[in-house]
Design a protein around this motif. Structure first.
Motif, PDB file in Angstrom:
ATOM      1  N   GLY A 119       0.823  -1.198   0.000  1.00 22.78           N
ATOM      2  CA  GLY A 119       0.000   0.000   0.000  1.00 22.78           C
ATOM      3  C   GLY A 119       0.858   1.248   0.000  1.00 22.78           C
ATOM      4  O   GLY A 119       1.932   1.277   0.614  1.00 22.78           O
ATOM      5  N   PRO A 120       0.404   2.311  -0.685  1.00 22.40           N
ATOM      6  CA  PRO A 120       1.226   3.515  -0.785  1.00 22.40           C
ATOM      7  C   PRO A 120       1.308   4.275   0.537  1.00 22.40           C
ATOM      8  O   PRO A 120       0.321   4.409   1.257  1.00 22.40           O
ATOM      9  CB  PRO A 120       0.510   4.337  -1.858  1.00 22.40           C
ATOM     10  N   VAL A 121       2.503   4.775   0.836  1.00 21.27           N
ATOM     11  CA  VAL A 121       2.722   5.669   1.974  1.00 21.27           C
ATOM     12  C   VAL A 121       2.621   7.105   1.494  1.00 21.27           C
ATOM     13  O   VAL A 121       1.864   7.905   2.029  1.00 21.27           O
ATOM     14  CB  VAL A 121       4.090   5.409   2.623  1.00 21.27           C
ATOM     15  N   THR A 122       3.397   7.424   0.459  1.00 18.13           N
ATOM     16  CA  THR A 122       3.336   8.740  -0.158  1.00 18.13           C
ATOM     17  C   THR A 122       4.142   8.713  -1.449  1.00 18.13           C
ATOM     18  O   THR A 122       4.935   7.792  -1.686  1.00 18.13           O
ATOM     19  CB  THR A 122       3.893   9.830   0.780  1.00 18.13           C
ATOM     20  N   SER A 123       3.946   9.721  -2.280  1.00 17.23           N
ATOM     21  CA  SER A 123       4.739   9.904  -3.495  1.00 17.23           C
ATOM     22  C   SER A 123       5.431  11.255  -3.428  1.00 17.23           C
ATOM     23  O   SER A 123       4.855  12.236  -2.944  1.00 17.23           O
ATOM     24  CB  SER A 123       3.849   9.847  -4.748  1.00 17.23           C
ATOM     25  N   ILE A 124       6.679  11.310  -3.904  1.00 22.12           N
ATOM     26  CA  ILE A 124       7.445  12.546  -3.888  1.00 22.12           C
ATOM     27  C   ILE A 124       8.169  12.716  -5.217  1.00 22.12           C
ATOM     28  O   ILE A 124       8.338  11.760  -5.981  1.00 22.12           O
ATOM     29  CB  ILE A 124       8.488  12.565  -2.741  1.00 22.12           C
ATOM     30  N   ARG A 125       8.576  13.936  -5.487  1.00 22.84           N
ATOM     31  CA  ARG A 125       9.478  14.180  -6.605  1.00 22.84           C
ATOM     32  C   ARG A 125      10.853  13.645  -6.249  1.00 22.84           C
ATOM     33  O   ARG A 125      11.277  13.713  -5.089  1.00 22.84           O
ATOM     34  CB  ARG A 125       9.573  15.680  -6.896  1.00 22.84           C
ATOM     35  N   PRO A 126      11.592  13.102  -7.212  1.00 30.49           N
ATOM     36  CA  PRO A 126      12.935  12.594  -6.902  1.00 30.49           C
ATOM     37  C   PRO A 126      13.836  13.628  -6.249  1.00 30.49           C
ATOM     38  O   PRO A 126      14.670  13.286  -5.406  1.00 30.49           O
ATOM     39  CB  PRO A 126      13.466  12.170  -8.276  1.00 30.49           C
ATOM     40  N   GLU A 127      13.698  14.893  -6.607  1.00 31.31           N
ATOM     41  CA  GLU A 127      14.571  15.935  -6.059  1.00 31.31           C
ATOM     42  C   GLU A 127      14.424  16.085  -4.556  1.00 31.31           C
ATOM     43  O   GLU A 127      15.348  16.519  -3.867  1.00 31.31           O
ATOM     44  CB  GLU A 127      14.294  17.276  -6.740  1.00 31.31           C
ATOM     45  N   ALA A 128      13.244  15.751  -4.025  1.00 30.74           N
ATOM     46  CA  ALA A 128      13.037  15.854  -2.589  1.00 30.74           C
ATOM     47  C   ALA A 128      13.863  14.833  -1.825  1.00 30.74           C
ATOM     48  O   ALA A 128      14.128  15.003  -0.638  1.00 30.74           O
ATOM     49  CB  ALA A 128      11.553  15.672  -2.255  1.00 30.74           C
TER      50      ALA A 128
END
Length: 391
Positions: free
Chosen positions: A81-90
């Protein structure tokens, strides 16, 4: 008469060093154990100071064309299950629109193409012996050929043959970071494109990386282990068995990944480690890139510091009166930059491979927090260096 320099290794640091040495007027030979520039490999970042190096080499446009443009990293829990999605730069500390991410093979091919017609390449060969003396370095190759060079530079990776011949056993310099990893390709059944799925449980991680619109994805399985699995290093069957046993019973895509690793013909297995050396030269032999200061993939900076190191080493050799003073100046110019980027790996391992449930919860909390850093203040903050100008 031009000084003759032999470089061992034709991956990243080797061709970059060859380019700068040729530009400074040296006669360069590159020897590479493989029969050609190696294909494969995982996406790598070029950012910070390394961008200045490739810009000065004139290859920035080609690398921008090869940019894989990763847009999203989705972190997953134990059940997928997903926790979160971020931009790679973060995560990486990079800057969207400025930094470059390319497949390792694309960077290697671009660097090779810039210098292939200007220096001598000896593929399918390797250094067998070195004899360093006042007049140069006598080299015997595995092929049986014998030649003498003014200097020899090892750019042949973390398990450097050159380092072993000139400086002694790898265990004197290798710092194990407490984990092993296996990389391979497998069918892209999830339809991933320009994104990565990052699964974590305490002490284990698995990544599926869709570089572009492809029917294959890159897979990496990483796990903590108190001692390096020495018995598995030369036995692919033992490597497959070890990974399968460590991840047995895990959910998400793990069973399919274990099945895929059994038949993968491109399996790459190793430990995460760094190379720490009190000096990067001895006599007429020097080291650059992972051979000298491998930071491990947890830093995300291996190729970048290899490019910077090659630029500095060539520049100091071109502007100093002798190799001894040039090697010392190279060390002085690069040491702080290398140390700071190697230190990133410690925070990188904590972020990417939390050892306990508590550590994993804290990492996920940071990912979910309203003040998640981005750009130059990413979770993995890379160091920079003001490049000197060489004539």
């Amino acid at each position: 008469m031009k000084q003759k320099i032999l470089i061992s290794g034709a991956s990243i640091a080797g061709p970059a060093l060859a380019y700068w040495l040729h530009r400074h007027g040296f006669e360069v030979t590159v020897v590479e154990k493989a029969d050609a520039v190696r294909s494969g490999g995982y996406p790598i970042d070029i950012r910070g100071t390394a961008l200045d190096v490739v810009r000065r080499m004139g290859v920035l446009p080609q690398l921008r064309d090869a940019h894989v443009d990763s847009r999203k990293i989705t972190f997953l829990g134990a059940d997928g299950g997903p926790v979160t999605s971020i931009r790679p730069e973060a995560l990486t500390g990079g800057v969207a629109g400025r930094d470059i991410e390319v497949r390792r093979q694309d960077l290697a091919y671009v660097l090779y193409d810039t210098v292939r017609n200007d220096v001598e390449f000896l593929f399918g060969d390797s250094i067998a012996t070195l004899h360093d003396h006042d007049g140069g370095v006598d080299v015997t190759f595995d092929s049986g050929a014998r030649r003498t060079f003014d200097l020899v530079v090892g750019a042949d990776g973390i398990h450097s043959n050159t380092r072993g011949l000139a400086f002694g056993p790898e265990e004197d310099y290798h710092h194990y970071l407490g984990c092993s990893f296996a990389g391979f390709t497998m069918p892209n059944e999830l339809g991933l494109s320009h994104e990565a799925l990052f699964w974590n449980v305490p002490g284990r991680s698995a990544v599926l990386y869709g570089v572009a619109d492809s029917d294959e994805v890159l897979a990496v399985m990483t796990f903590l282990q108190p001692e390096p699995p020495l018995d598995a290093f030369r036995d692919p069957g033992a490597q497959r068995d070890l990974v399968a046993s460590v991840f047995a019973g895990d959910q998400w895509e793990i069973p399919r990944m274990i099945d895929a690793i059994r038949t993968a013909d491109d399996l790459f297995f190793d430990v995460a480690g760094q190379i720490h050396m009190p000096q990067w030269s001895k006599g007429r032999v020097a080291l650059v890139g992972d051979a000298a200061f491998a930071p491990s993939f947890f830093s995300g900076q291996g190729s970048s510091i290899a490019l910077v190191g090659a630029y500095l080493l060539a520049g100091e050799l071109a502007t100093r009166p002798d190799h001894s003073s040039a090697f010392a100046a190279y060390d002085a110019a690069a040491r702080k930059f290398v140390d700071e980027n190697q230190a990133i790996a410690i925070s990188g391992r904590a972020a990417l491979l939390p050892p306990t449930a508590e550590d994993l919860a804290l990492r996920n909390q940071a990912l979910l927090g309203p003040s998640l850093p981005s750009g130059d203040e990413g979770l993995l903050v890379n160091s920079s260096l003001q490049l000197p100008e060489y004539p």
